[in-house]
Design a protein around this motif. Structure first.
Motif, PDB file in Angstrom:
ATOM      1  N   ARG A   1       0.839  -1.198   0.000  1.00 40.60           N
ATOM      2  CA  ARG A   1       0.000   0.000   0.000  1.00 40.60           C
ATOM      3  C   ARG A   1       0.871   1.244   0.000  1.00 40.60           C
ATOM      4  O   ARG A   1       1.743   1.422   0.864  1.00 40.60           O
ATOM      5  CB  ARG A   1      -0.930   0.001   1.213  1.00 40.60           C
ATOM      6  CG  ARG A   1      -1.822  -1.217   1.299  1.00 40.60           C
ATOM      7  CD  ARG A   1      -2.756  -1.156   2.493  1.00 40.60           C
ATOM      8  NE  ARG A   1      -3.694  -0.028   2.414  1.00 40.60           N
ATOM      9  CZ  ARG A   1      -4.715   0.141   3.263  1.00 40.60           C
ATOM     10  NH1 ARG A   1      -4.906  -0.732   4.249  1.00 40.60           N
ATOM     11  NH2 ARG A   1      -5.519   1.175   3.136  1.00 40.60           N
ATOM     12  N   ALA A   2       0.610   2.146  -0.937  1.00 44.64           N
ATOM     13  CA  ALA A   2       1.391   3.377  -1.052  1.00 44.64           C
ATOM     14  C   ALA A   2       1.265   4.232   0.208  1.00 44.64           C
ATOM     15  O   ALA A   2       2.243   4.836   0.659  1.00 44.64           O
ATOM     16  CB  ALA A   2       0.945   4.172  -2.276  1.00 44.64           C
ATOM     17  N   ASP A   3       0.073   4.292   0.801  1.00 44.88           N
ATOM     18  CA  ASP A   3      -0.129   5.111   1.991  1.00 44.88           C
ATOM     19  C   ASP A   3       0.733   4.612   3.150  1.00 44.88           C
ATOM     20  O   ASP A   3       1.206   5.417   3.973  1.00 44.88           O
ATOM     21  CB  ASP A   3      -1.602   5.106   2.395  1.00 44.88           C
ATOM     22  CG  ASP A   3      -2.467   5.921   1.440  1.00 44.88           C
ATOM     23  OD1 ASP A   3      -1.888   6.710   0.672  1.00 44.88           O
ATOM     24  OD2 ASP A   3      -3.704   5.756   1.466  1.00 44.88           O
ATOM     25  N   VAL A   4       0.944   3.308   3.226  1.00 48.97           N
ATOM     26  CA  VAL A   4       1.791   2.745   4.278  1.00 48.97           C
ATOM     27  C   VAL A   4       3.236   3.145   4.049  1.00 48.97           C
ATOM     28  O   VAL A   4       3.947   3.562   4.976  1.00 48.97           O
ATOM     29  CB  VAL A   4       1.651   1.207   4.333  1.00 48.97           C
ATOM     30  CG1 VAL A   4       2.714   0.603   5.252  1.00 48.97           C
ATOM     31  CG2 VAL A   4       0.255   0.825   4.818  1.00 48.97           C
ATOM     32  N   ARG A   5       3.667   3.026   2.819  1.00 46.70           N
ATOM     33  CA  ARG A   5       5.063   3.373   2.502  1.00 46.70           C
ATOM     34  C   ARG A   5       5.320   4.857   2.733  1.00 46.70           C
ATOM     35  O   ARG A   5       6.381   5.246   3.237  1.00 46.70           O
ATOM     36  CB  ARG A   5       5.376   2.975   1.052  1.00 46.70           C
ATOM     37  CG  ARG A   5       5.235   1.478   0.778  1.00 46.70           C
ATOM     38  CD  ARG A   5       5.803   1.086  -0.578  1.00 46.70           C
ATOM     39  NE  ARG A   5       5.109   1.684  -1.700  1.00 46.70           N
ATOM     40  CZ  ARG A   5       4.064   1.145  -2.335  1.00 46.70           C
ATOM     41  NH1 ARG A   5       3.575  -0.027  -1.934  1.00 46.70           N
ATOM     42  NH2 ARG A   5       3.501   1.756  -3.363  1.00 46.70           N
ATOM     43  N   ARG A   6       4.354   5.686   2.402  1.00 47.95           N
ATOM     44  CA  ARG A   6       4.501   7.128   2.631  1.00 47.95           C
ATOM     45  C   ARG A   6       4.552   7.434   4.132  1.00 47.95           C
ATOM     46  O   ARG A   6       5.335   8.278   4.578  1.00 47.95           O
ATOM     47  CB  ARG A   6       3.338   7.886   1.973  1.00 47.95           C
ATOM     48  CG  ARG A   6       3.426   7.955   0.447  1.00 47.95           C
ATOM     49  CD  ARG A   6       2.156   8.570  -0.163  1.00 47.95           C
ATOM     50  NE  ARG A   6       1.855   9.860   0.410  1.00 47.95           N
ATOM     51  CZ  ARG A   6       2.380  11.017  -0.001  1.00 47.95           C
ATOM     52  NH1 ARG A   6       3.245  11.014  -1.008  1.00 47.95           N
ATOM     53  NH2 ARG A   6       2.048  12.142   0.562  1.00 47.95           N
TER      54      ARG A   6
ATOM     55  N   ALA B   1      -1.744   8.675  10.031  1.00 51.72           N
ATOM     56  CA  ALA B   1      -2.027   7.982   8.774  1.00 51.72           C
ATOM     57  C   ALA B   1      -2.180   6.471   9.002  1.00 51.72           C
ATOM     58  O   ALA B   1      -3.097   5.846   8.460  1.00 51.72           O
ATOM     59  CB  ALA B   1      -0.910   8.250   7.773  1.00 51.72           C
ATOM     60  N   LEU B   2      -1.307   5.891   9.807  1.00 50.66           N
ATOM     61  CA  LEU B   2      -1.382   4.451  10.071  1.00 50.66           C
ATOM     62  C   LEU B   2      -2.636   4.104  10.876  1.00 50.66           C
ATOM     63  O   LEU B   2      -3.275   3.064  10.640  1.00 50.66           O
ATOM     64  CB  LEU B   2      -0.118   3.981  10.791  1.00 50.66           C
ATOM     65  CG  LEU B   2       1.178   4.078   9.980  1.00 50.66           C
ATOM     66  CD1 LEU B   2       2.374   3.635  10.817  1.00 50.66           C
ATOM     67  CD2 LEU B   2       1.097   3.242   8.701  1.00 50.66           C
ATOM     68  N   ASP B   3      -3.006   4.975  11.804  1.00 52.92           N
ATOM     69  CA  ASP B   3      -4.238   4.750  12.567  1.00 52.92           C
ATOM     70  C   ASP B   3      -5.445   4.738  11.629  1.00 52.92           C
ATOM     71  O   ASP B   3      -6.334   3.874  11.736  1.00 52.92           O
ATOM     72  CB  ASP B   3      -4.424   5.845  13.621  1.00 52.92           C
ATOM     73  CG  ASP B   3      -3.436   5.727  14.782  1.00 52.92           C
ATOM     74  OD1 ASP B   3      -2.846   4.642  14.953  1.00 52.92           O
ATOM     75  OD2 ASP B   3      -3.240   6.734  15.494  1.00 52.92           O
ATOM     76  N   GLN B   4      -5.463   5.684  10.697  1.00 52.44           N
ATOM     77  CA  GLN B   4      -6.592   5.779   9.762  1.00 52.44           C
ATOM     78  C   GLN B   4      -6.650   4.589   8.809  1.00 52.44           C
ATOM     79  O   GLN B   4      -7.721   4.238   8.315  1.00 52.44           O
ATOM     80  CB  GLN B   4      -6.490   7.086   8.969  1.00 52.44           C
ATOM     81  CG  GLN B   4      -6.725   8.335   9.816  1.00 52.44           C
ATOM     82  CD  GLN B   4      -6.493   9.627   9.051  1.00 52.44           C
ATOM     83  OE1 GLN B   4      -5.917   9.630   7.948  1.00 52.44           O
ATOM     84  NE2 GLN B   4      -6.932  10.749   9.627  1.00 52.44           N
TER      85      GLN B   4
END
Length: 562
Positions: free
Chosen positions: A297-302, A359-362
């Motif tokens: 997941r891109a959001d995780v990497r970011r 971000a990780l919580d969301q």
């Protein structure tokens, strides 16, 4: 240059510095000027194997095969950002579709055995790549259709299609002599022990397992520029050996990371010890295996990227030799292409641990009562970060990253391996996280192709030249194909801008810091090395064929000057 060793280079350097404080002056007297051999340290090995094959990576050739012996048509100078005519005087596309490239060779060039260098030799070299695909590392025959020899000094390359990156691949291809290679049955494994070439230093005057020497080419086309009598290459088995000889003034040119270089190296001999570490090397990345959850997941990497304190890495791990990564992943070698540092989305490489946690919580990757985040399957989120043992700067960087990630609830751990095991896991995609370099190129196309193209994404278990993180994106591939097919500067700018935005949004890999072009020079016996005030090329001998410009510029120091 990095090599695996068990002890920290920093600790080894301190020990050597203290030791040389007692014996340095005595050791320096062992060498009496003038020194006729330019002593170079690049490759690190306990012993040498006699191999000067410039065409095959599989052959295990010596550094000098591409740096001093064999030459290309032109050299890309990364400090000036332009091609420098070498064996060719000109290379011009003759048609509006950029599919017919006419190359004009330099007159008066001879091979080291006295025979004339002609267009037939150039065509023969490229035909070898076609006949033996293992030699065609850049995939030249994937875009090249045929070559016509027009006369002794002119030839025409016919492309299958417009392919802008192909120009650099062709012009920097090392060349071999038809009369010396035509009867070689297996050029892939051929050792080329007694090379016939056009470079400034072609004569193997000494070859032992601990040292070898190259003498001047008697027919070199720039005879007045091969001013050094010979090049000498001692075999050093460890970083400590290299450091000891650097500090004693026994090495004239090297490509080594030196911690606290001003104190450890320069102050040992302020008059003669020089260094220059420009940030034009490749980018160092934290690669996350994108075939694994949650790194797919891109959001995780970011979010992981925003949890990393790059300023601290630069200060503690890199001794301030580098700088935090640009959001595009590109180093200063791509300065003319990079978007402004305040471009929308660029903040993904700034240290924002609170934003990372939010971000990780969301994303549902929340902490348990022990402060550890849980994966979707309920397991504790753990991350192994692989680094080569003994690469002290990268080890320290991984330690900082691990601490940063544990602070936001990820159980990150440093894992060290010897080079062979580390690189095998990296190439096969058999890792969670790893710190490594990126493709050494000056072309945005090639840089992003190995980071984002689905055509460079190989299955897990299959060794890959790059794209170790196994990321592929169809939108990026479409942009790359358009970029490869255009020669219009405005269109290239638009496409490269778009690729940078895609990189920032999709975060295929996490850029950490630019790898400096490590270069040290000892000027007691030789002069005219590149420097910040004389930046005609990169000082580091790691960059081939650009180092040819350095070897043809260095001059012995006159006795009066000594």
């Amino acid at each position: 240059m990095k090599t695996p060793c068990d002890r920290s280079l920093w600790c080894g350097a301190i020990v050597l510095w203290l030791l040389l404080g007692m014996i340095g002056c005595h050791a320096a007297k062992k060498i009496s000027p003038p020194r006729e051999h330019l002593v170079i340290s690049t490759e690190q090995s306990a012993s040498w194997i006699r191999n000067f094959n410039p065409l095959s990576a599989a052959a295990g050739a010596r550094w000098s095969a591409l740096a001093a012996i064999h030459e290309p048509l032109m050299i890309y100078n990364r400090m000036e950002g332009q091609l420098v005519p070498w064996l060719a005087l000109a290379a011009d596309f003759e048609d509006p579709m950029h599919q017919q490239l006419k190359v004009t060779l330099r007159p008066g060039v001879q091979w080291s055995d006295g025979q004339a260098f002609t267009a037939r030799d150039v065509a023969f070299t490229f035909q070898l790549l076609k006949q033996f695909p293992a030699l065609d590392a850049n995939g030249i025959w994937s875009f090249l259709d045929r070559i016509d020899v027009m006369d002794a000094k002119h030839l025409r390359f016919h492309f299958q299609r417009s392919f802008a990156p192909g120009l650099l691949f062709i012009l920097q291809q090392p060349l071999v002599a038809e009369h010396a290679w035509k009867d070689v049955k297996d050029p892939v494994s051929y050792a080329n022990e007694n090379p016939v070439a056009t470079g400034p230093y072609t004569e193997v005057t000494l070859f032992e397992n601990q040292v070898y020497e190259l003498g001047r080419n008697p027919y070199y086309w720039q005879k007045d520029k091969a001013a050094v009598k010979a090049l000498r290459f001692p075999a050093f088995a460890s970083n400590e050996q290299v450091m000891l000889n650097l500090l004693q003034g026994n090495i004239d040119l090297a490509a080594n990371f030196v911690p606290a270089v001003d104190r450890i190296y320069v102050q040992k001999d302020p008059e003669h010890n020089r260094y220059w570490f420009p940030l034009v090397g490749n980018m160092v990345f934290l690669y996350l295996n994108t075939t694994q959850v949650p790194y797919d997941r891109a959001d995780v990497r970011r979010a992981i990227s925003m949890a990393i304190d790059r300023q601290k890495i630069v200060k503690v791990a890199m001794f301030n030799y580098s700088e935090p990564a640009h959001a595009s992943g590109m180093t200063q070698a791509f300065a003319r292409w990079r978007l402004p540092t305040d471009h929308e989305g660029s903040d993904w490489v700034t240290f924002q641990p609170e934003k990372a946690e939010t971000a990780l919580d969301q994303l549902g990757l929340k902490k348990d009562k022990n402060g550890l985040r849980r994966l979707p399957n309920g397991d504790v989120w753990s991350l192994d970060i692989n680094v080569v043992s003994g690469w002290s700067d990268w080890v320290r960087a991984a330690q900082i990253i691990s601490k940063n990630l544990r602070a936001i609830g990820i159980d990150a751990r440093l894992r060290t391996y010897d080079f062979g095991a580390w690189f095998s896991q990296l190439q096969r995609g058999e890792f969670q996280g790893a710190i490594s370099w990126s493709t050494d190129t000056v072309e945005p196309y090639e840089f992003y192709r190995w980071l984002m193209s689905d055509k460079t994404k190989l299955p897990i278990g299959t060794p890959a030249a790059s794209n170790w993180h196994r990321f592929g994106d169809s939108d990026a591939e479409a942009s790359l194909q358009k970029l490869a097919g255009t020669f219009d500067e405005a269109e290239k700018r638009r496409l490269v801008d778009g690729l940078q935005v895609q990189f920032m949004q999709k975060a295929p890999a996490i850029p950490l810091f630019p790898n400096p072009a490590w270069g040290t020079a000892h000027t007691r016996y030789f002069q005219n090395f590149p420097s910040p005030t004389q930046p005609y090329a990169v000082l580091s001998p790691n960059y081939r064929p650009e180092i040819l410009q350095v070897l043809t510029a260095i001059r012995p120091v006159t006795r009066a000057a000594m």
